[in-house]
Design a protein around this motif. Structure first.
Motif, PDB file in Angstrom:
ATOM      1  N   GLY A  56      21.452  82.445  48.412  1.00 62.30           N
ATOM      2  CA  GLY A  56      20.182  81.777  48.193  1.00 62.30           C
ATOM      3  C   GLY A  56      20.061  81.213  46.802  1.00 62.30           C
ATOM      4  O   GLY A  56      20.654  81.721  45.857  1.00 62.30           O
ATOM      5  N   GLY A  57      19.316  80.151  46.687  1.00 65.42           N
ATOM      6  CA  GLY A  57      19.069  79.513  45.407  1.00 65.42           C
ATOM      7  C   GLY A  57      18.465  78.144  45.622  1.00 65.42           C
ATOM      8  O   GLY A  57      17.850  77.886  46.654  1.00 65.42           O
ATOM      9  N   LEU A  58      18.659  77.269  44.662  1.00 62.80           N
ATOM     10  CA  LEU A  58      18.150  75.906  44.751  1.00 62.80           C
ATOM     11  C   LEU A  58      19.295  74.948  45.052  1.00 62.80           C
ATOM     12  O   LEU A  58      20.396  75.106  44.530  1.00 62.80           O
ATOM     13  CB  LEU A  58      17.492  75.496  43.431  1.00 62.80           C
ATOM     14  CG  LEU A  58      16.264  76.292  43.010  1.00 62.80           C
ATOM     15  CD1 LEU A  58      15.804  75.857  41.633  1.00 62.80           C
ATOM     16  CD2 LEU A  58      15.148  76.130  44.026  1.00 62.80           C
ATOM     17  N   VAL A  59      19.015  73.929  45.883  1.00 64.15           N
ATOM     18  CA  VAL A  59      20.002  72.888  46.145  1.00 64.15           C
ATOM     19  C   VAL A  59      20.063  72.020  44.895  1.00 64.15           C
ATOM     20  O   VAL A  59      19.065  71.442  44.477  1.00 64.15           O
ATOM     21  CB  VAL A  59      19.613  72.034  47.377  1.00 64.15           C
ATOM     22  CG1 VAL A  59      20.625  70.927  47.591  1.00 64.15           C
ATOM     23  CG2 VAL A  59      19.494  72.908  48.610  1.00 64.15           C
ATOM     24  N   GLN A  60      21.234  71.937  44.296  1.00 62.14           N
ATOM     25  CA  GLN A  60      21.389  71.189  43.055  1.00 62.14           C
ATOM     26  C   GLN A  60      21.274  69.695  43.339  1.00 62.14           C
ATOM     27  O   GLN A  60      21.957  69.163  44.224  1.00 62.14           O
ATOM     28  CB  GLN A  60      22.724  71.506  42.406  1.00 62.14           C
ATOM     29  CG  GLN A  60      22.835  71.006  40.996  1.00 62.14           C
ATOM     30  CD  GLN A  60      24.026  71.632  40.287  1.00 62.14           C
ATOM     31  OE1 GLN A  60      25.016  71.993  40.897  1.00 62.14           O
ATOM     32  NE2 GLN A  60      23.900  71.767  38.981  1.00 62.14           N
ATOM     33  N   PRO A  61      20.396  68.985  42.620  1.00 58.73           N
ATOM     34  CA  PRO A  61      20.212  67.550  42.840  1.00 58.73           C
ATOM     35  C   PRO A  61      21.517  66.773  42.629  1.00 58.73           C
ATOM     36  O   PRO A  61      22.305  67.076  41.743  1.00 58.73           O
ATOM     37  CB  PRO A  61      19.169  67.149  41.792  1.00 58.73           C
ATOM     38  CG  PRO A  61      18.427  68.411  41.501  1.00 58.73           C
ATOM     39  CD  PRO A  61      19.456  69.503  41.617  1.00 58.73           C
ATOM     40  N   GLY A  62      21.733  65.771  43.498  1.00 57.58           N
ATOM     41  CA  GLY A  62      22.899  64.899  43.392  1.00 57.58           C
ATOM     42  C   GLY A  62      24.164  65.454  44.005  1.00 57.58           C
ATOM     43  O   GLY A  62      25.230  64.863  43.862  1.00 57.58           O
ATOM     44  N   THR A  63      24.083  66.585  44.706  1.00 57.07           N
ATOM     45  CA  THR A  63      25.294  67.191  45.255  1.00 57.07           C
ATOM     46  C   THR A  63      25.368  67.157  46.778  1.00 57.07           C
ATOM     47  O   THR A  63      26.380  67.559  47.337  1.00 57.07           O
ATOM     48  CB  THR A  63      25.425  68.656  44.800  1.00 57.07           C
ATOM     49  OG1 THR A  63      24.326  69.413  45.325  1.00 57.07           O
ATOM     50  CG2 THR A  63      25.461  68.759  43.286  1.00 57.07           C
ATOM     51  N   VAL A  64      24.310  66.688  47.441  1.00 57.71           N
ATOM     52  CA  VAL A  64      24.301  66.694  48.897  1.00 57.71           C
ATOM     53  C   VAL A  64      25.149  65.535  49.422  1.00 57.71           C
ATOM     54  O   VAL A  64      24.933  64.381  49.073  1.00 57.71           O
ATOM     55  CB  VAL A  64      22.864  66.598  49.453  1.00 57.71           C
ATOM     56  CG1 VAL A  64      22.879  66.536  50.978  1.00 57.71           C
ATOM     57  CG2 VAL A  64      22.028  67.769  48.976  1.00 57.71           C
ATOM     58  N   VAL A  65      26.137  65.871  50.261  1.00 56.56           N
ATOM     59  CA  VAL A  65      26.997  64.874  50.904  1.00 56.56           C
ATOM     60  C   VAL A  65      26.931  65.122  52.402  1.00 56.56           C
ATOM     61  O   VAL A  65      27.233  66.224  52.868  1.00 56.56           O
ATOM     62  CB  VAL A  65      28.463  64.991  50.412  1.00 56.56           C
ATOM     63  CG1 VAL A  65      29.345  64.001  51.139  1.00 56.56           C
ATOM     64  CG2 VAL A  65      28.539  64.809  48.913  1.00 56.56           C
ATOM     65  N   ARG A  66      26.519  64.099  53.163  1.00 58.41           N
ATOM     66  CA  ARG A  66      26.425  64.229  54.624  1.00 58.41           C
ATOM     67  C   ARG A  66      27.360  63.236  55.275  1.00 58.41           C
ATOM     68  O   ARG A  66      27.427  62.080  54.883  1.00 58.41           O
ATOM     69  CB  ARG A  66      25.003  63.953  55.096  1.00 58.41           C
ATOM     70  CG  ARG A  66      23.992  64.927  54.599  1.00 58.41           C
ATOM     71  CD  ARG A  66      22.621  64.581  55.109  1.00 58.41           C
ATOM     72  NE  ARG A  66      21.619  65.355  54.408  1.00 58.41           N
ATOM     73  CZ  ARG A  66      20.431  65.620  54.888  1.00 58.41           C
ATOM     74  NH1 ARG A  66      20.074  65.164  56.045  1.00 58.41           N
ATOM     75  NH2 ARG A  66      19.573  66.334  54.187  1.00 58.41           N
ATOM     76  N   LYS A  67      28.077  63.704  56.285  1.00 59.26           N
ATOM     77  CA  LYS A  67      28.934  62.836  57.092  1.00 59.26           C
ATOM     78  C   LYS A  67      28.850  63.333  58.516  1.00 59.26           C
ATOM     79  O   LYS A  67      29.367  64.413  58.819  1.00 59.26           O
ATOM     80  CB  LYS A  67      30.373  62.872  56.583  1.00 59.26           C
ATOM     81  CG  LYS A  67      31.261  61.919  57.330  1.00 59.26           C
ATOM     82  CD  LYS A  67      32.656  61.893  56.767  1.00 59.26           C
ATOM     83  CE  LYS A  67      33.460  60.882  57.576  1.00 59.26           C
ATOM     84  NZ  LYS A  67      34.849  60.891  57.212  1.00 59.26           N
ATOM     85  N   ASP A  68      28.179  62.565  59.375  1.00 56.58           N
ATOM     86  CA  ASP A  68      27.906  62.975  60.754  1.00 56.58           C
ATOM     87  C   ASP A  68      27.163  64.313  60.744  1.00 56.58           C
ATOM     88  O   ASP A  68      26.102  64.403  60.175  1.00 56.58           O
ATOM     89  CB  ASP A  68      29.197  63.048  61.571  1.00 56.58           C
ATOM     90  CG  ASP A  68      29.879  61.686  61.706  1.00 56.58           C
ATOM     91  OD1 ASP A  68      29.151  60.677  61.788  1.00 56.58           O
ATOM     92  OD2 ASP A  68      31.119  61.652  61.716  1.00 56.58           O
ATOM     93  N   VAL A  69      27.744  65.343  61.356  1.00 58.85           N
ATOM     94  CA  VAL A  69      27.088  66.655  61.383  1.00 58.85           C
ATOM     95  C   VAL A  69      27.619  67.591  60.303  1.00 58.85           C
ATOM     96  O   VAL A  69      27.206  68.737  60.225  1.00 58.85           O
ATOM     97  CB  VAL A  69      27.217  67.332  62.770  1.00 58.85           C
ATOM     98  CG1 VAL A  69      26.452  66.561  63.814  1.00 58.85           C
ATOM     99  CG2 VAL A  69      28.662  67.523  63.150  1.00 58.85           C
ATOM    100  N   ASP A  70      28.537  67.100  59.484  1.00 57.69           N
ATOM    101  CA  ASP A  70      29.063  67.906  58.382  1.00 57.69           C
ATOM    102  C   ASP A  70      28.261  67.629  57.122  1.00 57.69           C
ATOM    103  O   ASP A  70      27.921  66.482  56.830  1.00 57.69           O
ATOM    104  CB  ASP A  70      30.535  67.589  58.126  1.00 57.69           C
ATOM    105  CG  ASP A  70      31.427  67.999  59.288  1.00 57.69           C
ATOM    106  OD1 ASP A  70      31.109  69.007  59.935  1.00 57.69           O
ATOM    107  OD2 ASP A  70      32.422  67.305  59.545  1.00 57.69           O
ATOM    108  N   ALA A  71      27.973  68.665  56.383  1.00 56.46           N
ATOM    109  CA  ALA A  71      27.244  68.513  55.120  1.00 56.46           C
ATOM    110  C   ALA A  71      27.832  69.467  54.097  1.00 56.46           C
ATOM    111  O   ALA A  71      28.356  70.526  54.435  1.00 56.46           O
ATOM    112  CB  ALA A  71      25.761  68.821  55.321  1.00 56.46           C
ATOM    113  N   SER A  72      27.752  69.058  52.855  1.00 53.65           N
ATOM    114  CA  SER A  72      28.126  69.955  51.759  1.00 53.65           C
ATOM    115  C   SER A  72      27.140  69.738  50.624  1.00 53.65           C
ATOM    116  O   SER A  72      26.618  68.644  50.439  1.00 53.65           O
ATOM    117  CB  SER A  72      29.569  69.720  51.311  1.00 53.65           C
ATOM    118  OG  SER A  72      29.716  68.411  50.822  1.00 53.65           O
ATOM    119  N   PHE A  73      26.886  70.805  49.895  1.00 47.27           N
ATOM    120  CA  PHE A  73      25.941  70.763  48.788  1.00 47.27           C
ATOM    121  C   PHE A  73      26.189  71.954  47.895  1.00 47.27           C
ATOM    122  O   PHE A  73      26.861  72.911  48.284  1.00 47.27           O
ATOM    123  CB  PHE A  73      24.488  70.755  49.294  1.00 47.27           C
ATOM    124  CG  PHE A  73      24.164  71.871  50.242  1.00 47.27           C
ATOM    125  CD1 PHE A  73      23.646  73.070  49.777  1.00 47.27           C
ATOM    126  CD2 PHE A  73      24.368  71.733  51.614  1.00 47.27           C
ATOM    127  CE1 PHE A  73      23.344  74.108  50.646  1.00 47.27           C
ATOM    128  CE2 PHE A  73      24.075  72.757  52.484  1.00 47.27           C
ATOM    129  CZ  PHE A  73      23.556  73.943  52.003  1.00 47.27           C
TER     130      PHE A  73
END
Length: 153
Positions: A56-73
């Motif tokens: 748990g924590g905060l989603v770091q701004p500028g790090t979210v990458v989405r491609k179809d149903v795959d995501a990384s952050f």
């Protein structure tokens, strides 16, 4: 055997049966218990890879990458960062800078593969463990827009 001795044997046998039952239940639950960890906990406590945890924590701004149903952050607590990968549809309220709890497995010291991602549902909700970790790092704002200690932001 006297009546008193039979009663003591029966009570002793009952206590042994209860102790064995409690041990079996605790052993069965040990594998299904999932503990909350902040990125700092994961890195400093050297959590074993393959261990099922909640991050748990905060989603770091500028790090979210989405491609179809795959995501990384990246999830941060202000001190350390852990990269999270997720395959699935992210919650509608998921966004950068917001609180998140991801449940899954640690793939290495700084990478986490989530199978469940939970986003907070409004600005007043934050899991207690996440809020405590963020307060400890000095990144939590209370209801009045102040950081802990009374300093205005």
């Amino acid at each position: 055997m006297t009546r008193k001795q039979r009663r003591l044997v029966l009570i002793g046998a009952g206590a042994v049966v209860l102790a064995v039952a409690a041990a079996l239940v605790l052993t069965a639950l040990r594998d299904s218990i999932v503990f909350f960890n902040s990125p700092t906990d994961v890195i400093e406590k050297k959590v074993q890879t393959g261990t099922r945890i909640r991050l748990g924590g905060l989603v770091q701004p500028g790090t979210v990458v989405r491609k179809d149903v795959d995501a990384s952050f990246d999830v941060t607590d202000g001190k350390h960062v852990v990269r999270v990968t997720y395959r699935g549809i992210l919650p509608d309220l998921f966004r950068e800078g917001q609180g998140v709890v991801a449940e899954g497995m640690l793939t290495d010291a700084n990478s986490f593969r989530a199978d469940t991602v939970l986003a907070k549902h409004d600005e007043n909700y934050m899991p207690k463990e996440v809020a405590d970790a963020l307060k400890k790092q000095g990144h939590w704002k209370d209801d009045y827009g102040k950081k802990p200690g009374g300093a205005k932001q």
